[in-house]
Design a protein around this motif. Structure first.
Motif: not given
Length: 227
Positions: A11-15, A18, A21, A41, A43
């Motif tokens: 995964r490249t989305e963080f926070g 994210a 979701r 990182h 999923t």
């Protein structure tokens, strides 16, 4: 301990946004550290991961398939939602087959001590060094028929082959003592409070009992009238 195979996605989305979701899709955000590499990182599928952790215990070993690459990962920290009991986030450490790792293994009591004894687990886990693929799920301690005064030390534990004890051999693991009655416990508490100069406030029940006892006490004879 055999490794559970889990299909993972990088995964490249963080926070927080994210992560929310990801969880709405019944997946779990996770990260793999170790071996001097940058953190990975990923999923994970929620249900499959939950079952793998339940089966593997506190030190679950997973074989992660990350975009076609296989990585052995040892569970280090699991965050669980306190209300829904769903997985929130997992930290893993990357390991290799044959590699030695340091783990805390739960102590599991087997059997029952004799009646009127109190069994106290002084240390619920034991720190060991073991091969990453041969980490024991638990260390069984037999207390069946144990009498008051029985003490089981770390040196008394039966460790699986290949595991090495990392805590002091004299560390107390299980202590079996004579069960103390409620009356004796209360007496000890009152004695300790008296030595510390602590005065207890009289409870409403005790006050009522005192008043009732005083009310039932016979009155002293009144003096006779003088002639």
């Amino acid at each position: 301990m055999s490794a559970e195979k889990i299909q993972a996605e990088s995964r490249t989305e963080f926070g927080k946004g994210a992560a929310r979701r990801i969880r709405r899709e019944n997946k779990v955000p996770a990260v793999v550290y170790g071996h001097g590499n940058d953190p990975i990182h990923i999923t994970l599928p929620g249900h499959a991961t939950m079952m793998a952790l339940k089966h593997g215990g506190a030190n679950a070993l997973l074989e992660l398939d990350i975009d076609g690459d296989t990585q052995l990962a040892l569970t280090r920290e699991v965050q669980v939602d306190p209300i829904r009991r769903t997985l929130e986030h997992i930290d893993f450490v990357a390991v290799r087959r044959g590699e030695k790792v340091t783990v805390d293994v739960p102590v599991n009591l087997i059997g029952e001590a004799v009646r009127e004894t109190l069994v106290v687990t002084e240390n619920a886990t034991v720190q060991l060094e073991a091969e990453a693929t041969h980490i024991p799920e638990q260390i069984d301690v037999d207390i069946d028929g144990a009498t008051a005064g029985t003490q089981i030390l770390a040196s008394d534990l039966k460790l699986p082959s290949g595991s090495t004890l990392l805590i002091d051999a004299d560390t107390l693991i299980v202590n079996v003592t004579e069960q103390i009655s409620a009356e004796a416990l209360e007496a000890e508490l009152e004695e300790a409070e008296a030595e510390a100069g602590i005065e207890r406030e009289e409870s409403d029940e005790d006050a009522a009992a005192t008043e009732a006892a005083e009310g039932d006490a016979p009155a002293e004879d009144a003096p006779a009238d003088s002639e």
